[in-house]
Design an enzyme around this catalytic site. Structure first.
Site, mmCIF file in Angstrom:
data_model
loop_
_atom_site.group_PDB
_atom_site.id
_atom_site.type_symbol
_atom_site.label_atom_id
_atom_site.label_comp_id
_atom_site.label_asym_id
_atom_site.label_seq_id
_atom_site.Cartn_x
_atom_site.Cartn_y
_atom_site.Cartn_z
ATOM 1 N N TYR A 81 -101.183 35.600 -6.907
ATOM 2 C CA TYR A 81 -101.228 36.906 -5.677
ATOM 3 C C TYR A 81 -101.036 37.760 -5.625
ATOM 4 O O TYR A 81 -101.188 39.027 -5.365
ATOM 5 C CB TYR A 81 -101.559 36.196 -4.041
ATOM 6 C CG TYR A 81 -101.808 36.844 -3.648
ATOM 7 C CD1 TYR A 81 -102.881 37.227 -2.929
ATOM 8 C CD2 TYR A 81 -100.641 37.452 -2.135
ATOM 9 C CE1 TYR A 81 -102.805 38.560 -1.782
ATOM 10 C CE2 TYR A 81 -100.747 38.535 -1.180
ATOM 11 C CZ TYR A 81 -102.501 38.949 -0.986
ATOM 12 O OH TYR A 81 -102.109 39.469 0.381
ATOM 13 N N LYS A 82 -99.566 38.279 -5.740
ATOM 14 C CA LYS A 82 -98.755 39.372 -5.990
ATOM 15 C C LYS A 82 -98.836 39.985 -7.320
ATOM 16 O O LYS A 82 -98.189 40.519 -7.172
ATOM 17 C CB LYS A 82 -97.546 38.918 -5.773
ATOM 18 C CG LYS A 82 -96.792 38.100 -4.031
ATOM 19 C CD LYS A 82 -95.236 38.104 -3.897
ATOM 20 C CE LYS A 82 -95.399 37.271 -2.143
ATOM 21 N NZ LYS A 82 -95.215 38.461 -1.472
ATOM 22 N N ARG A 103 -90.942 42.254 10.565
ATOM 23 C CA ARG A 103 -90.664 41.783 10.234
ATOM 24 C C ARG A 103 -90.771 42.054 8.841
ATOM 25 O O ARG A 103 -90.896 43.033 8.090
ATOM 26 C CB ARG A 103 -91.849 40.487 9.819
ATOM 27 C CG ARG A 103 -93.157 40.400 9.365
ATOM 28 C CD ARG A 103 -94.118 39.668 9.265
ATOM 29 N NE ARG A 103 -94.394 38.916 8.329
ATOM 30 C CZ ARG A 103 -95.255 39.239 6.714
ATOM 31 N NH1 ARG A 103 -95.904 39.571 6.950
ATOM 32 N NH2 ARG A 103 -94.877 38.052 5.907
ATOM 33 N N HIS A 124 -106.988 39.029 6.726
ATOM 34 C CA HIS A 124 -106.294 38.127 5.217
ATOM 35 C C HIS A 124 -106.658 37.217 4.819
ATOM 36 O O HIS A 124 -105.879 36.448 4.063
ATOM 37 C CB HIS A 124 -104.535 37.609 6.760
ATOM 38 C CG HIS A 124 -104.300 38.959 7.894
ATOM 39 N ND1 HIS A 124 -103.790 39.297 8.753
ATOM 40 C CD2 HIS A 124 -102.949 39.343 6.619
ATOM 41 C CE1 HIS A 124 -103.160 40.563 8.860
ATOM 42 N NE2 HIS A 124 -102.442 40.493 8.443
ATOM 43 N N ASN A 143 -92.003 42.293 4.053
ATOM 44 C CA ASN A 143 -92.605 40.530 3.201
ATOM 45 C C ASN A 143 -92.364 42.015 2.148
ATOM 46 O O ASN A 143 -91.488 42.947 2.272
ATOM 47 C CB ASN A 143 -94.349 41.724 3.103
ATOM 48 C CG ASN A 143 -94.809 40.192 2.682
ATOM 49 O OD1 ASN A 143 -94.792 39.907 2.075
ATOM 50 N ND2 ASN A 143 -96.813 40.765 3.164
ATOM 51 N N TYR A 169 -93.902 31.610 2.337
ATOM 52 C CA TYR A 169 -94.399 32.245 3.743
ATOM 53 C C TYR A 169 -93.764 31.298 4.704
ATOM 54 O O TYR A 169 -93.446 30.239 4.942
ATOM 55 C CB TYR A 169 -95.807 32.128 3.972
ATOM 56 C CG TYR A 169 -96.475 33.432 2.958
ATOM 57 C CD1 TYR A 169 -96.552 34.250 3.012
ATOM 58 C CD2 TYR A 169 -97.589 32.338 2.225
ATOM 59 C CE1 TYR A 169 -96.633 35.338 1.743
ATOM 60 C CE2 TYR A 169 -98.219 33.146 0.785
ATOM 61 C CZ TYR A 169 -97.914 34.614 1.050
ATOM 62 O OH TYR A 169 -98.875 35.090 0.337
ATOM 63 N N GLU A 219 -91.637 45.705 1.988
ATOM 64 C CA GLU A 219 -92.172 46.488 3.647
ATOM 65 C C GLU A 219 -91.750 45.984 5.012
ATOM 66 O O GLU A 219 -92.037 44.717 5.191
ATOM 67 C CB GLU A 219 -93.740 46.014 3.966
ATOM 68 C CG GLU A 219 -95.020 46.168 2.235
ATOM 69 C CD GLU A 219 -96.145 45.527 2.988
ATOM 70 O OE1 GLU A 219 -96.633 46.156 1.789
ATOM 71 O OE2 GLU A 219 -96.998 44.899 3.433
#
Lengths: 199, 347
Positions: free
Chosen positions: B317-318, B224, B194, B226, B38, B266
């Site tokens: 998480y993904k 940005r 978040h 993602n 990140y 994204e």
């Protein structure tokens, strides 16, 4: 760390009397009596008159008797949380500027009170809450929108759709609930061991 | 140059979605290096090169018509995928104006907008819409303004109210999301919203992003990238429908990963809105299969290396746990170990 890392869960601080408030509304459940009685004692010391403008709504535990001897002007005891919340709603509808709200009890009780306070647009600085008692959670099923109460385990069967839900560490103040997500979607029937974790 | 629409492709059931060679070349790869962590990778949303996904404020590509149809399918079954709190009406009009102005300016062959005072005339040719209405009068439109215009746009939109030094998620159209729920997150502050993201809070990513966004200026949007991964080209990977798409994750093998596993990127854009002072957050989703990705040799090597060395918390998480190894195995033959040039350009 299941509980402490939750960014979406509000952090509550110990209650303190705020005698700048003109009216004091106290909501408590079970062991929440102790912090409220502590605040009442602080108020008596600082300004005895303020007790005349103090109202207590309480769902007992064993401590109900203690409020009756606390010289507070108005104490109402309820059989359960839904009746207390209904009365709270009516009180808020008539409440005046300068009211301070004190809430004490388990996390799920505070959450339900905050949900109503949010609907009435109370400011953060008008509300104080102290968490004590059970860590049992209200779980909002993200699939069927039903809420399962008093969840003490890492997974729970949804009261609405009967799916097994994983209790996630994501909290909504608007719904006063944690998110529940189907636990065995990727591998049907593959459930983690049931464990009591929210005690 | 305008794309040729593919109105019949699908994002469910038979999954006929695919990228043309042109769409592959303009795919917004989110990995400028061979590893990923990140960062607050925010940059001004300035017009990018001609033909790129950032050439215009809102990218309209070959999937436009099909994505609008997919959105309508989701909303017909689940109306709460669009929500707006009552005090967000001013920002709804703001957002509608931003999208209409941009589309009509950037794609005049597809969209036009004529304004005479508050009397507006909107034409959307690909979707065959011709609408006269009065700006500011909700009764003159068939739906609330944000609902109306985002049904004619690709990507999700969240409108955040700004007050008390925070951004509050209080309106949105969210039908193409990577496993988060507007219904659950409505009313949350920026950091509450978040909350589930791992590692980033500790890296102060959200402290810095919030501070930055509170100072976002009108006319100076930012963006940005993602990313995550999705099995099949499925736009609706909502938590609501996880019981239906979750099983896909267990279906991946090293043999079928090239066609089943998709990189999901994204393109996130953020705009300050003029009257309401709200911030609109656009989350535009691009999907590409590993097989399509591997037609660009550098990208195959890059993605292979990123996936192989991804941080365990991000794998979890993904939601990649079940199929990451299969994806890595499928990509391995494309990686001869030779260096990749910096940046995301295809070569």
């Amino acid at each position: 760390m299941l509980v402490t890392g939750i960014k979406s869960k509000p952090v509550y601080a110990p209650l303190q009397a705020d005698i700048r408030g003109r009216y004091h509304l106290m909501l408590g459940m079970g062991v929440g009596a102790a912090p409220l009685l502590r605040v009442i004692a602080e108020m008596r010391a600082a300004s005895e008159a303020s007790l005349k403008y103090t109202r207590v709504l309480y769902v007992p535990g064993a401590e109900a008797e203690q409020f009756k001897t606390a010289a507070v002007s108005d104490v109402q005891i309820f059989a359960g949380t839904p009746a207390l919340l209904e009365s709270f709603r009516q009180v808020l509808a008539q409440s005046l500027m300068g009211t301070r709200l004190y809430v004490a009890g388990p996390e799920s009780f505070i959450g339900l009170v905050m949900k109503i306070a949010l609907e009435f647009n109370l400011n953060k600085d008008e509300i104080r809450a102290e968490e004590c008692g059970s860590l049992a959670r209200r779980i909002y099923c993200i699939h069927c929108r039903a809420t399962t109460e008093e969840v003490r385990t890492n997974i729970v069967r949804c009261v609405g759709c009967e799916r097994w839900l994983l209790v996630r560490d994501h909290y909504s103040r608007r719904l006063a609930a944690y998110m529940g997500v189907m636990v065995d979607a990727e591998a049907p029937g593959e459930l983690p061991l049931l464990k009591e974790v929210f005690l | 140059m305008s794309a040729v629409f593919k109105p019949h492709e699908t994002f469910r059931d038979d999954f006929t979605y695919a990228n043309s060679p042109q769409a592959i070349r303009r795919f917004p790869l989110p990995f400028p290096e061979d590893n990923y962590m990140y960062s607050v990778n925010i940059e001004p949303h300035m017009p990018g090169p001609a033909g790129s996904v950032t050439e215009f404020a809102f990218d309209v590509d070959e999937h436009y018509v099909a994505e609008c149809r997919e959105r309508a399918i989701v909303l017909a079954a689940e109306p709460l995928r669009y929500q707006a709190l009552p005090h967000m009406m001013s920002s709804q009009w703001d957002c509608m104006e931003l999208i209409m102005d941009s589309l009509a300016r950037d794609y005049p062959e597809h969209f036009s907008l004529a304004k005479q005072g508050n009397r507006w005339h909107w034409i959307n040719r690909p979707l065959e819409i011709d609408q006269h209405f009065t700006f500011g009068d909700a009764a003159s439109l068939p739906r609330e303004p944000l609902d109306y215009i985002t049904r004619q746009a690709q990507g999700d939109f969240v409108v955040m109210d700004q007050r008390e030094g925070d951004l509050w998620t209080e309106a949105g159209m969210v039908t193409t999301q990577a496993d988060w729920s507007l219904d659950f997150d409505m009313g949350m502050t920026f950091k509450e919203w978040h909350g589930p993201v791992p590692l980033a809070h500790e890296l102060q990513v959200f402290d810095r992003a919030l501070k930055f966004l509170l100072n976002l200026r009108l006319g100076a949007p930012v963006r940005r990238l993602n990313w995550t991964m999705t099995i099949n080209p499925r736009l609706d990977t909502s938590p609501e429908n996880y019981p239906f798409w979750g099983p896909d994750r267990a279906s991946v093998t090293a043999q079928n990963a090239g066609d089943r596993v998709h990189l999901r990127v994204e393109l996130q854009g953020l705009w300050r809105l003029p009257r309401s002072n709200a911030v609109v957050f656009g989350i535009r989703c691009y999907l590409i299969s590993l097989r399509e990705l591997a037609t660009v040799p550098k990208w195959a090597r890059r993605v292979h290396r990123v996936l192989r060395h991804l941080h365990p918390a991000l794998i979890d998480y993904k939601g990649l746990t079940r199929y990451r190894e299969a994806a890595v195995a499928w990509l391995a033959p494309f990686d001869d170990g030779s260096p990749t040039t910096p940046g995301t350009a295809s070569e």
